[in-house]
Motif scaffolding. Structure first.
Motif, PDB file in Angstrom:
ATOM      1  N   ASP A 164      27.800-133.927  28.234  1.00 49.69           N
ATOM      2  CA  ASP A 164      28.171-135.067  27.389  1.00 49.69           C
ATOM      3  C   ASP A 164      26.965-135.986  27.198  1.00 49.69           C
ATOM      4  O   ASP A 164      26.086-135.688  26.419  1.00 49.69           O
ATOM      5  CB  ASP A 164      29.385-135.824  27.961  1.00 49.69           C
ATOM      6  CG  ASP A 164      29.351-135.984  29.478  1.00 49.69           C
ATOM      7  OD1 ASP A 164      28.383-136.586  29.986  1.00 49.69           O
ATOM      8  OD2 ASP A 164      30.285-135.522  30.151  1.00 49.69           O
ATOM      9  N   LYS A 200      29.173-127.619  25.250  1.00 50.13           N
ATOM     10  CA  LYS A 200      30.167-128.302  24.441  1.00 50.13           C
ATOM     11  C   LYS A 200      30.076-129.809  24.670  1.00 50.13           C
ATOM     12  O   LYS A 200      30.112-130.288  25.796  1.00 50.13           O
ATOM     13  CB  LYS A 200      31.567-127.813  24.803  1.00 50.13           C
ATOM     14  CG  LYS A 200      32.678-128.380  23.939  1.00 50.13           C
ATOM     15  CD  LYS A 200      34.030-127.802  24.334  1.00 50.13           C
ATOM     16  CE  LYS A 200      35.143-128.388  23.466  1.00 50.13           C
ATOM     17  NZ  LYS A 200      36.467-127.820  23.841  1.00 50.13           N
ATOM     18  N   GLY A 201      29.929-130.561  23.584  1.00 46.85           N
ATOM     19  CA  GLY A 201      29.911-132.007  23.671  1.00 46.85           C
ATOM     20  C   GLY A 201      28.537-132.609  23.891  1.00 46.85           C
ATOM     21  O   GLY A 201      28.376-133.817  23.798  1.00 46.85           O
TER      22      GLY A 201
END
Length: 351
Positions: free
Chosen positions: A158, A345-346
């Motif tokens: 993230d 992802k992200g």
């Protein structure tokens, strides 16, 4: 061998000349902090215009300080990405123009590779080594196996580490950039007063996560009396810094285990990038390396943040291997060091 380096990927305009004996003949950096501080973060258009206004002057200053003419250079290197594309374009075009006019080879350098190879400029570290690359845009653990040869062991899923520092600073009402502010206030605080999570600690793999700890700080701050007292600010910063350092150390410990299993000749743990300037993180990683029987290395503070000396050195490393780039090289907003690694992802460009 002498190489001119140009760095314009984010909010520092920089030029440097480095020799193959690892001597930095000139290193000029112009920070744009005052331009971006009123906005609480980097404004890409302002950054690109500032690079355009100043890059020629800084290159001239670097050449003058080194006592060189362009004819005496062996090559010209410029950051080709990743970064804010407007700024990257400015540096690449300046580098191409000088290379064409002086009849010198041009090298488009991966900004992340500049950070990755800085330890070889400052300490002549042999391959392979383990690298923690932590900055405002990236947080990765990489096996540095050779020039242009990297294996990504872990990445953020993230936020980047530096991004989390900046956002926490904003939450408690500190100035921009947040990293130095958080470190300064944390030195006066109690890191044990508030209990914050250690994201990903103890989990398999070497990936990072900072969104959870950032959200925990937000909820904590919302529950404190306003305006925040100096004691609250200091304790929040100390608690966040301690939690972030412990999380990073846990992920790095797992990466050390992987490195020692796959490349047992590895002897160095290197930290690079803007977050590498954080003293608490350095101390934590130095202890970790010592327990693992490894040598810990961090560049001098002036070479942790974005600079052109690392770009010149990375270009020099590539050039003496016979690598150059064509003048039709296209600047890249994204440029992973390990293109074979799966996308996180992200994480976006932070992967």
């Amino acid at each position: 061998m002498l190489v001119l380096g140009i760095e314009t990927s984010c909010d520092e305009t920089a030029a440097a000349i480095v020799a193959d004996d690892r001597t930095i003949l000139a290193d000029v950096v112009l920070s744009q902090l005052d331009d971006h501080r009123p906005y609480g973060g980097i404004v890409p258009e302002i950054a690109a215009r500032s690079h355009l206004d100043h890059v020629d002057r800084l290159i001239g200053q670097a050449m003058t300080r080194a006592g060189l003419t362009f004819d005496q250079l062996d090559a010209v290197a410029a950051t080709g990405g990743p970064g804010l594309i407007g700024g990257v374009m400015v540096g690449v075009m300046a580098g191409k123009a000088i290379a064409l006019a002086a009849g010198k080879p041009f090298l488009a350098v991966n900004h992340l590779e500049g950070h990755a190879l800085t330890a070889r400029l400052t300490h002549d570290v042999a391959f392979p080594y383990l690298l923690l690359l932590a900055s405002g845009g990236h947080c990765q653990l990489l096996a540095v196996l050779g020039v242009g040869h990297y294996r990504r062991l872990g990445t953020t899923i993230d936020d980047a580490a530096g991004e989390a520092f900046d956002k926490v600073a904003k939450m408690v009402g500190l100035g921009y950039p947040g990293g130095p502010q958080v470190q300064e206030w944390a030195a006066r605080g109690d890191g044990d007063r508030f209990q914050l999570p250690r994201p990903m600690k103890g989990k398999p793999g070497c990936d990072f996560s900072f969104s959870g700890i950032k959200n925990a700080v937000r909820l904590l701050v919302e529950g404190l009396e306003k305006p925040l007292s100096d004691r609250d600010k200091a304790d929040v910063c100390a608690g966040f810094q301690k939690a972030a350092a412990e999380s990073i150390a846990d992920r790095t410990r797992r990466a050390i285990e992987l490195m020692q299993a796959q490349w047992p000749e590895t002897s160095h743990l290197v930290v690079a990038g803007g977050v590498a300037a954080n003293k608490a993180l350095r101390a934590s990683l130095e202890q970790l390396a010592g327990r693992a029987g490894m040598t810990f290395l961090a560049p001098p503070l002036n070479l942790c943040t974005d600079n052109a000396a690392m770009i010149a050195w990375a270009g020099l490393e590539r050039f003496r291997l016979g690598q150059t780039d064509r003048l039709d090289f296209a600047p890249r907003p994204r440029w992973p060091l390990d293109p074979t690694a799966p996308k996180a992802k992200g994480a976006g460009i932070k992967a």
